[in-house]
Design a protein around this motif. Structure first.
Motif, PDB file in Angstrom:
ATOM      1  N   ILE A 118       2.217  -4.081  -7.983  1.00 28.20           N
ATOM      2  CA  ILE A 118       2.816  -3.380  -7.003  1.00 28.20           C
ATOM      3  C   ILE A 118       3.378  -4.130  -5.652  1.00 28.20           C
ATOM      4  CG2 ILE A 118       2.458  -1.170  -5.681  1.00 28.20           C
ATOM      5  CD1 ILE A 118       0.230  -0.369  -7.681  1.00 28.20           C
ATOM      6  N   THR A 119       4.649  -3.869  -5.479  1.00 30.47           N
ATOM      7  CA  THR A 119       4.799  -4.091  -3.902  1.00 30.47           C
ATOM      8  C   THR A 119       5.120  -3.021  -3.186  1.00 30.47           C
ATOM      9  OG1 THR A 119       6.056  -6.140  -4.927  1.00 30.47           O
ATOM     10  CG2 THR A 119       6.746  -5.434  -2.639  1.00 30.47           C
ATOM     11  N   VAL A 120       4.475  -3.204  -1.883  1.00 27.90           N
ATOM     12  CA  VAL A 120       4.588  -2.025  -0.951  1.00 27.90           C
ATOM     13  C   VAL A 120       5.149  -2.345   0.256  1.00 27.90           C
ATOM     14  CG1 VAL A 120       3.252  -0.373   0.559  1.00 27.90           C
ATOM     15  CG2 VAL A 120       2.059  -1.469  -1.593  1.00 27.90           C
ATOM     16  N   LEU A 121       6.268  -1.354   0.537  1.00 24.05           N
ATOM     17  CA  LEU A 121       7.308  -1.937   1.792  1.00 24.05           C
ATOM     18  C   LEU A 121       6.986  -0.878   2.657  1.00 24.05           C
ATOM     19  CD1 LEU A 121      10.995  -2.038   0.036  1.00 24.05           C
ATOM     20  CD2 LEU A 121       9.348  -4.042   0.657  1.00 24.05           C
ATOM     21  N   ALA A 122       7.129  -1.173   3.885  1.00 29.61           N
ATOM     22  CA  ALA A 122       6.925  -0.530   5.210  1.00 29.61           C
ATOM     23  C   ALA A 122       7.883  -1.021   6.199  1.00 29.61           C
ATOM     24  CB  ALA A 122       5.646  -0.578   5.566  1.00 29.61           C
ATOM     25  N   GLY A 161      10.784  -1.566   5.853  1.00 26.89           N
ATOM     26  CA  GLY A 161      11.855  -2.715   5.599  1.00 26.89           C
ATOM     27  C   GLY A 161      11.397  -4.083   5.264  1.00 26.89           C
ATOM     28  N   GLU A 162       9.868  -4.241   5.214  1.00 22.63           N
ATOM     29  CA  GLU A 162       9.352  -5.298   4.959  1.00 22.63           C
ATOM     30  C   GLU A 162       8.100  -5.134   4.006  1.00 22.63           C
ATOM     31  OE1 GLU A 162       8.174  -7.032   8.755  1.00 22.63           O
ATOM     32  OE2 GLU A 162      10.186  -7.234   9.553  1.00 22.63           O
ATOM     33  N   VAL A 163       7.730  -6.450   3.270  1.00 20.83           N
ATOM     34  CA  VAL A 163       6.672  -6.422   2.090  1.00 20.83           C
ATOM     35  C   VAL A 163       5.419  -6.157   3.166  1.00 20.83           C
ATOM     36  CG1 VAL A 163       5.580  -7.625   0.777  1.00 20.83           C
ATOM     37  CG2 VAL A 163       7.820  -7.533   0.537  1.00 20.83           C
ATOM     38  N   LEU A 164       4.649  -5.150   2.802  1.00 27.47           N
ATOM     39  CA  LEU A 164       3.256  -4.979   3.399  1.00 27.47           C
ATOM     40  C   LEU A 164       2.285  -5.423   2.772  1.00 27.47           C
ATOM     41  CD1 LEU A 164       2.040  -3.576   6.177  1.00 27.47           C
ATOM     42  CD2 LEU A 164       2.034  -1.311   4.603  1.00 27.47           C
ATOM     43  N   ALA A 165       2.466  -5.565   1.407  1.00 26.44           N
ATOM     44  CA  ALA A 165       1.264  -5.716   0.573  1.00 26.44           C
ATOM     45  C   ALA A 165       1.905  -6.141  -0.600  1.00 26.44           C
ATOM     46  CB  ALA A 165       0.134  -4.789   0.439  1.00 26.44           C
ATOM     47  N   GLU A 166       1.024  -6.808  -1.689  1.00 27.71           N
ATOM     48  CA  GLU A 166       1.515  -6.966  -3.035  1.00 27.71           C
ATOM     49  C   GLU A 166       0.227  -7.275  -3.633  1.00 27.71           C
ATOM     50  OE1 GLU A 166       5.290  -8.786  -4.176  1.00 27.71           O
ATOM     51  OE2 GLU A 166       4.316 -10.095  -5.344  1.00 27.71           O
ATOM     52  N   GLY A 167       0.484  -6.893  -5.260  1.00 29.28           N
ATOM     53  CA  GLY A 167      -0.963  -7.069  -5.784  1.00 29.28           C
ATOM     54  C   GLY A 167      -1.106  -5.885  -7.219  1.00 29.28           C
ATOM     55  N   ASP A 226      -6.152  -1.368   0.622  1.00 20.17           N
ATOM     56  CA  ASP A 226      -5.615  -2.088   1.690  1.00 20.17           C
ATOM     57  C   ASP A 226      -5.516  -1.376   3.086  1.00 20.17           C
ATOM     58  OD1 ASP A 226      -3.989  -3.653   3.522  1.00 20.17           O
ATOM     59  OD2 ASP A 226      -3.371  -4.844   2.268  1.00 20.17           O
ATOM     60  N   PRO A 227      -6.194  -1.764   4.175  1.00 14.52           N
ATOM     61  CA  PRO A 227      -6.207  -0.727   5.283  1.00 14.52           C
ATOM     62  C   PRO A 227      -4.778  -0.457   5.868  1.00 14.52           C
ATOM     63  CG  PRO A 227      -7.962  -2.236   5.439  1.00 14.52           C
ATOM     64  CD  PRO A 227      -7.235  -2.561   4.279  1.00 14.52           C
ATOM     65  N   ARG A 228      -3.807  -1.754   5.577  1.00 15.49           N
ATOM     66  CA  ARG A 228      -2.602  -1.453   6.213  1.00 15.49           C
ATOM     67  C   ARG A 228      -1.858  -0.504   5.589  1.00 15.49           C
ATOM     68  NH1 ARG A 228      -0.800  -7.295   5.467  1.00 15.49           N
ATOM     69  NH2 ARG A 228      -1.705  -6.973   3.583  1.00 15.49           N
ATOM     70  N   VAL A 229      -2.117  -0.487   3.915  1.00 15.48           N
ATOM     71  CA  VAL A 229      -1.218   0.393   3.309  1.00 15.48           C
ATOM     72  C   VAL A 229      -1.593   1.922   3.382  1.00 15.48           C
ATOM     73  CG1 VAL A 229      -0.858   1.064   0.742  1.00 15.48           C
ATOM     74  CG2 VAL A 229      -0.978  -1.447   1.379  1.00 15.48           C
ATOM     75  N   VAL A 230      -2.924   2.124   3.491  1.00 14.64           N
ATOM     76  CA  VAL A 230      -3.473   3.275   4.017  1.00 14.64           C
ATOM     77  C   VAL A 230      -2.782   3.930   5.095  1.00 14.64           C
ATOM     78  CG1 VAL A 230      -5.655   4.627   4.372  1.00 14.64           C
ATOM     79  CG2 VAL A 230      -5.771   2.726   2.388  1.00 14.64           C
ATOM     80  N   GLU A 231      -2.986   3.025   6.097  1.00 12.56           N
ATOM     81  CA  GLU A 231      -2.467   3.590   7.692  1.00 12.56           C
ATOM     82  C   GLU A 231      -1.039   3.589   7.481  1.00 12.56           C
ATOM     83  OE1 GLU A 231      -1.969   1.775  12.019  1.00 12.56           O
ATOM     84  OE2 GLU A 231      -3.041   0.319  10.384  1.00 12.56           O
ATOM     85  N   ALA A 285       2.784   7.700   8.401  1.00 14.66           N
ATOM     86  CA  ALA A 285       4.386   8.093   7.979  1.00 14.66           C
ATOM     87  C   ALA A 285       4.237   9.651   7.735  1.00 14.66           C
ATOM     88  CB  ALA A 285       4.735   7.158   6.755  1.00 14.66           C
ATOM     89  N   GLY A 286       3.105  10.380   7.357  1.00 13.92           N
ATOM     90  CA  GLY A 286       2.961  11.719   6.992  1.00 13.92           C
ATOM     91  C   GLY A 286       4.053  11.856   5.886  1.00 13.92           C
TER      92      GLY A 286
END
Length: 252
Positions: free
Chosen positions: A219-223, A225-231, A239-244, A249-250
């Motif tokens: 999975i690649t997570v975007l936030a 317009g940028e890649v936030l996490a991948e794996g 990943d705390p950044r993904v959860v946040e 974003a609601g």
């Protein structure tokens, strides 16, 4: 351990719209034979990124390679001939024609015969064997004579995938395949995607996180317009950044 076999890669992929940067320096590697999901909260740039990869948009900067070949400036039809096909870009679901006739037309298109409706019946029947194989692959054999317009929503999506498979894609890009589906259809299309992925690489944008968790190898997570996490999902979802990013974003 050998290096992964990358079928599609993007480097520093960027798209600007009159001062607004929708995708900013995205690096992406899709490994051959996997199901790779592109996810993120609303406004993350997923759709723009997907449109760049499928060449429905031209990037402002960056490069895209398929099987090591630079496809950055190619048109969608050209990359489709190379084996990169976006499902639903054809949408060759003619509502008044049967399931068999719809897939047969897609086969004609691949072989360069396009929409020669006036061809004699024997020529058209030559496509039937392969059309039936594609229809069986997506689980629609019992609906082969049904008019496409009378199919349920989920089965229409399965028919669209069958018309896409008729183009013999090496890589299939699915744009929110579960959008608007009831749970029964979600389960059916999930099983279909897993089945067709046995012989192909799949990249999909999908909002349904339970589907992503169930199907995806990576999975690649975007936030923003940028890649936030991948794996893998298990890692990325914690990943705390993904959860946040998702909570922050609601639903807007």
């Amino acid at each position: 351990m050998s290096a992964p076999d990358i079928i599609l890669s993007a480097r520093q992929l960027t798209k600007r719209f009159s001062g607004f940067t929708a995708v900013n320096g995205v690096d992406l590697d899709v490994e051959r034979g996997t199901i790779h999901a592109l996810i993120g909260p609303n406004g993350a740039g997923k759709t723009t990124c997907f449109n760049l990869l499928t060449k429905f948009l031209q990037p402002s900067a960056g490069t895209i390679k398929f099987n090591g070949r630079d496809i950055t400036s190619m048109a969608p039809a050209a990359i489709a001939r190379l084996g990169v096909v976006r499902s639903f870009q054809i949408s060759a679901v003619f509502p008044r024609m049967s399931v068999l006739e719809n897939v047969r037309i897609a086969l004609q298109r691949r072989r360069g015969d396009s929409f020669d409706f006036w061809r004699n019946q024997k020529v058209l029947n030559d496509y039937d064997a392969e059309a039936r194989e594609r229809i069986e692959e997506v689980g629609l054999t019992e609906f082969i004579s049904e008019t496409a317009g009378e199919l349920s929503y989920g089965r229409k999506r399965a028919l669209e995938i069958a018309t896409t498979l008729a183009l013999e894609p090496e890589m299939l890009l699915l744009d929110e395949p579960m959008a608007g589906m009831a749970q029964e259809d979600v389960s059916r299309i999930s099983a279909l995607i897993r089945r067709i992925a046995a012989k192909r690489t799949i990249l999909m944008v999908e909002h349904n996180l339970s589907v992503v968790a169930d199907l995806s190898d990576r999975i690649t997570v975007l936030a923003r317009g940028e890649v936030l996490a991948e794996g893998p999902y298990e890692t990325v979802s914690k990943d705390p950044r993904v959860v946040e990013a998702y909570i922050g974003a609601g639903h807007g």
